[in-house]
Design a protein around this motif. Structure first.
Motif, PDB file in Angstrom:
ATOM      1  N   LEU A 153     -15.715  55.547 -60.100  1.00  0.00           N
ATOM      2  CA  LEU A 153     -17.070  55.028 -60.245  1.00  0.00           C
ATOM      3  C   LEU A 153     -17.794  55.800 -61.346  1.00  0.00           C
ATOM      4  O   LEU A 153     -17.697  57.019 -61.415  1.00  0.00           O
ATOM      5  CB  LEU A 153     -17.836  55.175 -58.920  1.00  0.00           C
ATOM      6  CG  LEU A 153     -19.332  54.857 -58.939  1.00  0.00           C
ATOM      7  CD1 LEU A 153     -19.574  53.385 -59.182  1.00  0.00           C
ATOM      8  CD2 LEU A 153     -19.988  55.267 -57.631  1.00  0.00           C
ATOM      9  N   THR A 154     -18.484  55.069 -62.196  1.00  0.00           N
ATOM     10  CA  THR A 154     -19.321  55.705 -63.214  1.00  0.00           C
ATOM     11  C   THR A 154     -20.720  55.126 -63.085  1.00  0.00           C
ATOM     12  O   THR A 154     -20.884  53.909 -63.002  1.00  0.00           O
ATOM     13  CB  THR A 154     -18.798  55.399 -64.624  1.00  0.00           C
ATOM     14  OG1 THR A 154     -17.401  55.620 -64.642  1.00  0.00           O
ATOM     15  CG2 THR A 154     -19.450  56.287 -65.652  1.00  0.00           C
ATOM     16  N   LEU A 155     -21.702  55.981 -63.064  1.00  0.00           N
ATOM     17  CA  LEU A 155     -23.081  55.515 -63.015  1.00  0.00           C
ATOM     18  C   LEU A 155     -23.778  56.003 -64.278  1.00  0.00           C
ATOM     19  O   LEU A 155     -23.744  57.190 -64.573  1.00  0.00           O
ATOM     20  CB  LEU A 155     -23.806  56.099 -61.799  1.00  0.00           C
ATOM     21  CG  LEU A 155     -23.317  55.694 -60.413  1.00  0.00           C
ATOM     22  CD1 LEU A 155     -23.797  56.699 -59.390  1.00  0.00           C
ATOM     23  CD2 LEU A 155     -23.807  54.324 -60.053  1.00  0.00           C
ATOM     24  N   ASP A 156     -24.364  55.074 -65.014  1.00  0.00           N
ATOM     25  CA  ASP A 156     -25.204  55.466 -66.142  1.00  0.00           C
ATOM     26  C   ASP A 156     -26.632  55.350 -65.661  1.00  0.00           C
ATOM     27  O   ASP A 156     -27.049  54.285 -65.199  1.00  0.00           O
ATOM     28  CB  ASP A 156     -24.949  54.539 -67.338  1.00  0.00           C
ATOM     29  CG  ASP A 156     -23.509  54.640 -67.815  1.00  0.00           C
ATOM     30  OD1 ASP A 156     -23.084  55.758 -68.092  1.00  0.00           O
ATOM     31  OD2 ASP A 156     -22.825  53.608 -67.868  1.00  0.00           O
ATOM     32  N   THR A 157     -27.372  56.422 -65.768  1.00  0.00           N
ATOM     33  CA  THR A 157     -28.697  56.430 -65.158  1.00  0.00           C
ATOM     34  C   THR A 157     -29.779  56.702 -66.190  1.00  0.00           C
ATOM     35  O   THR A 157     -29.512  57.249 -67.257  1.00  0.00           O
ATOM     36  CB  THR A 157     -28.760  57.503 -64.049  1.00  0.00           C
ATOM     37  OG1 THR A 157     -28.330  58.743 -64.605  1.00  0.00           O
ATOM     38  CG2 THR A 157     -27.853  57.148 -62.898  1.00  0.00           C
ATOM     39  N   ARG A 215     -18.020  55.927 -46.704  1.00  0.00           N
ATOM     40  CA  ARG A 215     -19.188  56.090 -47.565  1.00  0.00           C
ATOM     41  C   ARG A 215     -19.500  57.566 -47.752  1.00  0.00           C
ATOM     42  O   ARG A 215     -19.444  58.352 -46.811  1.00  0.00           O
ATOM     43  CB  ARG A 215     -20.380  55.374 -46.955  1.00  0.00           C
ATOM     44  CG  ARG A 215     -20.187  53.886 -47.116  1.00  0.00           C
ATOM     45  CD  ARG A 215     -21.410  53.106 -46.822  1.00  0.00           C
ATOM     46  NE  ARG A 215     -21.104  51.688 -47.010  1.00  0.00           N
ATOM     47  CZ  ARG A 215     -21.941  50.714 -46.754  1.00  0.00           C
ATOM     48  NH1 ARG A 215     -23.150  50.978 -46.293  1.00  0.00           N
ATOM     49  NH2 ARG A 215     -21.591  49.468 -46.953  1.00  0.00           N
ATOM     50  N   VAL A 262     -34.577  57.000 -62.209  1.00  0.00           N
ATOM     51  CA  VAL A 262     -33.950  57.542 -61.003  1.00  0.00           C
ATOM     52  C   VAL A 262     -34.784  58.743 -60.558  1.00  0.00           C
ATOM     53  O   VAL A 262     -35.328  59.471 -61.380  1.00  0.00           O
ATOM     54  CB  VAL A 262     -32.485  57.944 -61.290  1.00  0.00           C
ATOM     55  CG1 VAL A 262     -31.873  58.659 -60.108  1.00  0.00           C
ATOM     56  CG2 VAL A 262     -31.666  56.712 -61.654  1.00  0.00           C
ATOM     57  N   SER A 263     -34.893  58.912 -59.244  1.00  0.00           N
ATOM     58  CA  SER A 263     -35.828  59.907 -58.726  1.00  0.00           C
ATOM     59  C   SER A 263     -35.381  61.340 -59.008  1.00  0.00           C
ATOM     60  O   SER A 263     -34.238  61.598 -59.345  1.00  0.00           O
ATOM     61  CB  SER A 263     -35.988  59.725 -57.219  1.00  0.00           C
ATOM     62  OG  SER A 263     -34.884  60.309 -56.557  1.00  0.00           O
ATOM     63  N   GLU A 264     -36.326  62.244 -58.807  1.00  0.00           N
ATOM     64  CA  GLU A 264     -36.031  63.673 -58.874  1.00  0.00           C
ATOM     65  C   GLU A 264     -35.095  64.014 -57.710  1.00  0.00           C
ATOM     66  O   GLU A 264     -35.152  63.380 -56.662  1.00  0.00           O
ATOM     67  CB  GLU A 264     -37.366  64.415 -58.726  1.00  0.00           C
ATOM     68  CG  GLU A 264     -37.286  65.897 -58.901  1.00  0.00           C
ATOM     69  CD  GLU A 264     -38.687  66.533 -58.789  1.00  0.00           C
ATOM     70  OE1 GLU A 264     -39.671  65.817 -58.964  1.00  0.00           O
ATOM     71  OE2 GLU A 264     -38.734  67.735 -58.525  1.00  0.00           O
ATOM     72  N   ARG A 320     -22.194  60.389 -49.589  1.00  0.00           N
ATOM     73  CA  ARG A 320     -23.521  60.572 -50.150  1.00  0.00           C
ATOM     74  C   ARG A 320     -23.520  61.893 -50.910  1.00  0.00           C
ATOM     75  O   ARG A 320     -23.078  62.911 -50.383  1.00  0.00           O
ATOM     76  CB  ARG A 320     -24.524  60.604 -49.001  1.00  0.00           C
ATOM     77  CG  ARG A 320     -25.966  60.649 -49.429  1.00  0.00           C
ATOM     78  CD  ARG A 320     -26.806  60.726 -48.153  1.00  0.00           C
ATOM     79  NE  ARG A 320     -28.209  60.816 -48.468  1.00  0.00           N
ATOM     80  CZ  ARG A 320     -29.025  59.766 -48.500  1.00  0.00           C
ATOM     81  NH1 ARG A 320     -28.567  58.573 -48.216  1.00  0.00           N
ATOM     82  NH2 ARG A 320     -30.289  59.924 -48.793  1.00  0.00           N
ATOM     83  N   SER A 338     -30.151  61.187 -54.933  1.00  0.00           N
ATOM     84  CA  SER A 338     -28.946  61.088 -54.132  1.00  0.00           C
ATOM     85  C   SER A 338     -28.282  59.755 -54.434  1.00  0.00           C
ATOM     86  O   SER A 338     -28.949  58.763 -54.730  1.00  0.00           O
ATOM     87  CB  SER A 338     -29.254  61.238 -52.644  1.00  0.00           C
ATOM     88  OG  SER A 338     -29.562  59.999 -52.083  1.00  0.00           O
ATOM     89  N   PHE A 339     -26.987  59.766 -54.427  1.00  0.00           N
ATOM     90  CA  PHE A 339     -26.206  58.573 -54.731  1.00  0.00           C
ATOM     91  C   PHE A 339     -25.238  58.337 -53.582  1.00  0.00           C
ATOM     92  O   PHE A 339     -24.653  59.277 -53.059  1.00  0.00           O
ATOM     93  CB  PHE A 339     -25.408  58.765 -56.031  1.00  0.00           C
ATOM     94  CG  PHE A 339     -26.266  59.015 -57.227  1.00  0.00           C
ATOM     95  CD1 PHE A 339     -26.801  57.958 -57.949  1.00  0.00           C
ATOM     96  CD2 PHE A 339     -26.583  60.310 -57.627  1.00  0.00           C
ATOM     97  CE1 PHE A 339     -27.611  58.177 -59.050  1.00  0.00           C
ATOM     98  CE2 PHE A 339     -27.388  60.545 -58.727  1.00  0.00           C
ATOM     99  CZ  PHE A 339     -27.905  59.475 -59.439  1.00  0.00           C
ATOM    100  N   THR A 340     -25.130  57.092 -53.189  1.00  0.00           N
ATOM    101  CA  THR A 340     -24.220  56.749 -52.105  1.00  0.00           C
ATOM    102  C   THR A 340     -23.210  55.739 -52.638  1.00  0.00           C
ATOM    103  O   THR A 340     -23.568  54.879 -53.431  1.00  0.00           O
ATOM    104  CB  THR A 340     -24.989  56.116 -50.936  1.00  0.00           C
ATOM    105  OG1 THR A 340     -26.194  56.836 -50.762  1.00  0.00           O
ATOM    106  CG2 THR A 340     -24.194  56.165 -49.663  1.00  0.00           C
ATOM    107  N   PHE A 341     -21.983  55.863 -52.212  1.00  0.00           N
ATOM    108  CA  PHE A 341     -20.971  54.897 -52.648  1.00  0.00           C
ATOM    109  C   PHE A 341     -19.863  54.863 -51.616  1.00  0.00           C
ATOM    110  O   PHE A 341     -19.795  55.698 -50.715  1.00  0.00           O
ATOM    111  CB  PHE A 341     -20.414  55.271 -54.030  1.00  0.00           C
ATOM    112  CG  PHE A 341     -19.809  56.640 -54.076  1.00  0.00           C
ATOM    113  CD1 PHE A 341     -20.591  57.744 -54.377  1.00  0.00           C
ATOM    114  CD2 PHE A 341     -18.462  56.830 -53.780  1.00  0.00           C
ATOM    115  CE1 PHE A 341     -20.044  59.012 -54.389  1.00  0.00           C
ATOM    116  CE2 PHE A 341     -17.912  58.107 -53.792  1.00  0.00           C
ATOM    117  CZ  PHE A 341     -18.704  59.190 -54.096  1.00  0.00           C
ATOM    118  N   ALA A 342     -19.008  53.880 -51.767  1.00  0.00           N
ATOM    119  CA  ALA A 342     -17.885  53.743 -50.856  1.00  0.00           C
ATOM    120  C   ALA A 342     -16.598  53.963 -51.632  1.00  0.00           C
ATOM    121  O   ALA A 342     -16.546  53.741 -52.835  1.00  0.00           O
ATOM    122  CB  ALA A 342     -17.890  52.352 -50.242  1.00  0.00           C
TER     123      ALA A 342
END
Lengths: 111, 166
Positions: A64-68, A23, A72-74, A25, A77-81
């Motif tokens: 991994l792609t994240l559309d945000t 994982r 999402v907070s100021e 971060r 932080s993003f966590t992934f495996a």
């Protein structure tokens, strides 16, 4: 403060064995502007600056792609495996709505 | 703030200083538009019902209680920063993996928080992030598997101080 925008910290486990699912971060300093309203409660129309896409690549392949959105907070932080198969670069790229592009790199070393 | 000027210049794609920025901006945007027809922004100001309808149409959302683990604090003191994570049990092979994880906060003005597009290379369907919550609300995780099945779990988070403004 503004100078810090786009600063990225990536945390990976200190020792990784081949084939491990680990994982990661990633933290980025970013204002992630939220929608503002005027005294009448009307939304202020302007170009809000927030991260709308995060891309993670490992060994050159996008994993991994994240559309945000602005929910999402100021300084998010993003966590992934991911499965660490080979040593190599893990890059995380953040794109924001004003054309900002911030990339962070973690060199994955296998024990 | 000099920030404002840069932003405007970049957005118009005009001005000498803006050119470099504009080039950088254009490339990913158009690539993204080509990649899928999802181009209209992921989330706008809308109700959660219309957001779900827009994203999934009439497709049924099944209960994913046995598959999805949604971790969120029962009480968030500060809605501006709420740590949530979603883990879905999946072998993550090419044939059977989690394709997408949506994170939705029902009562946020922008209910769709994130769409995560996963690949089998991840080895584990896990995504965590820090989100904003405007008020006490249900948070849902909606998982789309590679065969197209949609699973959902939700959890209420009580928010002491809202963090969305707007």
């Amino acid at each position: 403060m503004a100078d810090d925008v786009g600063r990225i910290r990536i945390r990976v486990p200190s020792s990784i064995k081949a084939g491990d699912v680990v994982r990661v971060r990633a933290l980025v300093i970013h204002p992630m502007e939220r929608i503002e309203r005027d005294a009448q409660g009307k939304i202020v129309q302007k170009a809000y600056r927030y991260i709308n896409q995060v891309t993670v690549t490992y060994l050159g392949r996008t994993i991994l792609t994240l559309d945000t959105t602005q929910s999402v907070s100021e300084n998010p932080s993003f966590t992934f495996a991911f499965r660490a198969t080979d040593p190599g670069p893990l890059t995380i790229t953040f794109l924001d709505t004003t054309g900002g592009k911030y990339a962070g790199l973690a060199d994955i070393k296998l024990a | 703030m000099t920030d404002g000027i840069t932003r405007r210049m970049v957005l118009r794609g005009a001005g000498a200083a803006g050119v470099v920025g504009a080039l950088a901006t254009r490339a990913p945007t158009s690539a993204w538009a080509q990649a899928g027809a999802q181009a209209p922004a992921l989330g706008g100001q809308e109700s959660v019902q219309s957001a779900l309808k827009r994203l999934f149409g009439a497709r049924p959302l099944k209960d994913g209680a046995g598959v999805i683990k949604l971790e969120a604090p029962p009480i968030a003191e500060n809605g501006a920063l709420v740590q949530v994570s979603v883990e879905a049990a999946s072998p993550m092979t090419a044939a059977n993996h989690v394709k997408t994880i949506y994170l939705v906060a029902d009562k946020n003005r922008i209910p769709v928080v994130t769409r995560a597009t996963l690949t089998p290379e991840m080895g584990q369907a896990f995504v965590g992030e820090t989100i904003r919550l405007g008020e006490t609300t249900d948070v849902r995780a909606i998982v789309e598997q590679s065969d197209g099945t949609l699973l959902q779990v939700r959890r209420e988070v009580k928010v002491t101080v809202g963090g969305c403004g707007g």
